[in-house]
Design a protein around this motif. Structure first.
Motif, mmCIF file in Angstrom:
data_model
loop_
_atom_site.group_PDB
_atom_site.id
_atom_site.type_symbol
_atom_site.label_atom_id
_atom_site.label_comp_id
_atom_site.label_asym_id
_atom_site.label_seq_id
_atom_site.Cartn_x
_atom_site.Cartn_y
_atom_site.Cartn_z
ATOM 1 N N ASP A 1 -4.034 -0.715 -1.854
ATOM 2 C CA ASP A 1 -4.114 0.774 -1.300
ATOM 3 C C ASP A 1 -5.368 0.992 -0.210
ATOM 4 O O ASP A 1 -5.284 1.686 0.940
ATOM 5 C CB ASP A 1 -4.129 1.724 -2.250
ATOM 6 N N ALA A 2 -6.669 0.553 -0.821
ATOM 7 C CA ALA A 2 -7.817 0.824 0.112
ATOM 8 C C ALA A 2 -8.018 0.039 1.165
ATOM 9 O O ALA A 2 -8.363 0.864 2.423
ATOM 10 C CB ALA A 2 -8.981 0.476 -1.011
ATOM 11 N N ALA B 1 -2.606 -3.987 -11.645
ATOM 12 C CA ALA B 1 -2.814 -2.776 -11.264
ATOM 13 C C ALA B 1 -4.206 -2.455 -10.690
ATOM 14 O O ALA B 1 -4.510 -1.770 -9.795
ATOM 15 C CB ALA B 1 -3.013 -1.772 -12.822
ATOM 16 N N ALA B 2 -5.214 -3.322 -11.011
ATOM 17 C CA ALA B 2 -6.494 -3.338 -10.364
ATOM 18 C C ALA B 2 -6.192 -4.002 -8.871
ATOM 19 O O ALA B 2 -6.991 -3.526 -7.958
ATOM 20 C CB ALA B 2 -7.399 -4.521 -11.040
ATOM 21 N N GLN C 1 -3.648 -3.358 -6.985
ATOM 22 C CA GLN C 1 -2.904 -2.349 -6.464
ATOM 23 C C GLN C 1 -3.906 -1.274 -5.789
ATOM 24 O O GLN C 1 -3.894 -0.992 -4.592
ATOM 25 C CB GLN C 1 -2.042 -1.786 -7.240
ATOM 26 N N THR C 2 -5.079 -1.139 -6.404
ATOM 27 C CA THR C 2 -5.994 -0.283 -5.782
ATOM 28 C C THR C 2 -6.660 -0.975 -4.638
ATOM 29 O O THR C 2 -7.134 -0.205 -3.574
ATOM 30 C CB THR C 2 -7.131 -0.033 -6.869
ATOM 31 N N ALA C 3 -7.019 -2.214 -4.540
ATOM 32 C CA ALA C 3 -7.602 -2.919 -3.345
ATOM 33 C C ALA C 3 -6.615 -2.842 -2.409
ATOM 34 O O ALA C 3 -6.858 -2.589 -1.055
ATOM 35 C CB ALA C 3 -7.981 -4.146 -3.778
ATOM 36 N N ASP D 1 -12.274 -8.195 -1.997
ATOM 37 C CA ASP D 1 -12.271 -7.330 -3.106
ATOM 38 C C ASP D 1 -11.547 -7.898 -4.250
ATOM 39 O O ASP D 1 -11.625 -7.744 -5.604
ATOM 40 C CB ASP D 1 -11.950 -6.093 -2.706
ATOM 41 N N PRO E 1 0.779 -1.418 0.047
ATOM 42 C CA PRO E 1 0.051 -0.017 -0.008
ATOM 43 C C PRO E 1 0.938 1.201 -0.027
ATOM 44 O O PRO E 1 2.173 1.294 0.442
ATOM 45 C CB PRO E 1 -0.870 -0.254 1.330
ATOM 46 N N ASP E 2 0.203 2.357 -0.487
ATOM 47 C CA ASP E 2 0.973 3.681 -0.353
ATOM 48 C C ASP E 2 0.973 4.375 0.922
ATOM 49 O O ASP E 2 1.582 5.416 1.025
ATOM 50 C CB ASP E 2 0.333 4.453 -1.671
#
Length: 466
Positions: A367-368, A360-361, A363-365, A410, A243-244
């Protein structure tokens, strides 16, 4: 029945799943005892949930799918019933571990298709749930089974006869695959196909920059589709998404900026040499490929990080990998330890651009939910890979268990949206994963089979059943 403390252990697992209530634990030690137990359960309408050794870590360990099951612990059924060193088959019970069978095969012309988990995991249980070994997917090791049905009767499949002798697949329909990832009966023995011990076992290892993963998957795909002359399957692994922001956990030594290519090349000296040459040519455009190592597995020293993988490539199971990943000195501590672990297992495309889109998809999870994961591609065929997504978390950190489970949920949805079906499921999603990817007609057929063989739904309720 076993003591209360043992029952309490059954309600915990390294994945931090919601505890299920357990009606009890029974430990049959023979086919006759399993049949008697099933008949008693049918008469009393008691639900049974069989486990082999209960080390299904990341997927639920020994915890049943539903509440109030009597856990049928088959670890005491640990006989190697037969060993055919001419044809290369072993007939074993569910409690036979990797270590036990590998020891019997030492100094023979055959070896076990070893998986990366603990040496004390069940060969039968892992194969029935489509685990992956070093040579091939273990579902291809399942030659025939013996199972007790809900009425107490015994069925054998695939050329395994009632006396426990394996003859090879015989004429007529083979029902063996119907017992893989299903709940039609309690499997009490399996005929396992062994691996011919090769002249040479080389181990491939290379580390590449994170941004080269799509190119590496594409290059490895080209190598497989043009023809890998050697046996064994390769992996693209340790691709980490972090995560970021926030706190996150990965196993010690994992570098999020890099990933690895790893696996054995097995065969004659000439075959392995040719496979290495072709593999290097396939990877030539991938940055970092010049550092690819190909070493003799038998010569990897104990201090080398590749040592556990070198052992497994030679058919020698080891607990070093799983203990190092989860930071425990003993596998007995994994389910009660501080480090949590979940697994998500999708079928992954062998395509460079789609690989990057999926990552990439994901990675959004990541980070969330501020939780890290690690992706592995097991290149089991020329068509697609068995993916293994590992989610690590600190079980003592606030909300860490919840965030890890949300990430897995997710991730499951995102992967299916990208056409990546789940090929092996956990106790929270087993039924839903079957329903979401199976046609109505097929679900109806599965329901009719289950109803015919287990009309009261007493065996492994919720476990992959329609």
């Amino acid at each position: 029945m076993q003591e209360l403390e043992r029952l309490e252990l059954r309600s915990h697992d390294v994945g931090g799943h919601h505890p299920r209530s357990v009606a009890g634990v029974d430990t049959p030690r023979s086919l006759g005892e399993v049949r008697a137990l099933v008949r008693q359960a049918t008469a009393s309408r008691r639900r049974l949930y069989p486990i082999s050794t209960g080390r299904n870590w990341g997927m639920g360990s020994a915890v049943p799918v539903t509440d109030d099951n009597l856990v049928v612990d088959l670890s005491g059924m640990n006989r190697i019933r037969g060993l055919d060193l001419d044809s290369g088959y072993a007939v074993i019970e569910p409690g036979v571990t990797q270590a036990q069978l590998a020891e019997v095969l030492r100094d023979t012309p055959w070896m076990l298709n070893v998986t990366a988990s603990c040496a004390d995991t069940s060969v039968v249980g892992n194969a029935l749930d489509r685990g992956d070994g070093c040579v091939r997917s273990r579902v291809h090791d399942v030659a025939g089974i013996e199972a007790v049905l809900a009425d107490g009767s015994v069925v054998t499949t695939g050329g395994l006869d009632p006396a426990g002798r394996y003859h090879g697949r015989v004429a007529g329909p083979d029902l063996t695959p119907a017992f893989v990832q299903h709940n039609l009966g309690i499997v009490t023995a399996m005929a396992v196909a062994l691996v011919p011990r090769p002249q040479t076992i080389a181990l491939v290892h290379g580390r590449f920059p994170r941004d080269q993963v799509g190119s590496a998957v594409g290059a490895m795909t080209g190598f497989l589709r043009r023809g890998n002359p050697a046996d064994g399957f390769l992996r693209v692994r340790e691709l980490s998404l972090v995560p970021d922001h926030g706190d996150w956990t990965l196993p010690a030594g994992v570098d999020p900026t890099r990933f690895a290519v790893l696996g054995p090349l097995m065969g004659s000296d000439a075959t392995v040499e040719l496979a290495e040459e072709l593999l290097r040519k396939s990877l030539v455009e991938v940055e970092g490929a010049e550092a690819l190592r190909v070493v003799d597995a038998a010569e990897v020293p104990a201090g080398d990080p590749l040592y556990p993988r070198a052992l497994m490539a030679q058919g020698i199971p080891t607990c070093l990998g799983v203990r190092n990943a989860l930071g425990v000195p003993s596998c007995e501590q994994i389910d009660a330890g501080r480090h949590g672990f979940l697994a998500l297992m999708p079928l992954m495309p062998l395509h460079a651009r789609r690989t990057e889109q999926i990552l990439a998809a994901l990675q959004t999870a990541v980070d969330a939910h501020t939780t890290a994961l690690m992706v592995e591609w097991n290149l089991v065929s020329r068509h697609m890979a068995n993916g293994v997504i590992q989610i690590f978390f600190d079980r003592d950190a606030p909300d860490a268990v919840h965030r890890a489970h949300q990430l897995r949920n997710d991730g499951n949805c995102l992967l299916r949206g990208h056409g990546c079906a789940i090929y092996r499921s956990d106790i929270d999603h087993a039924a839903a994963d079957v329903w979401s990817e199976t046609s109505t007609a097929s679900l109806g057929m599965l329901h009719r089979l289950k109803t015919a063989l287990d009309p009261d739904g007493l065996l492994s309720p919720g476990r992959y059943g329609a």
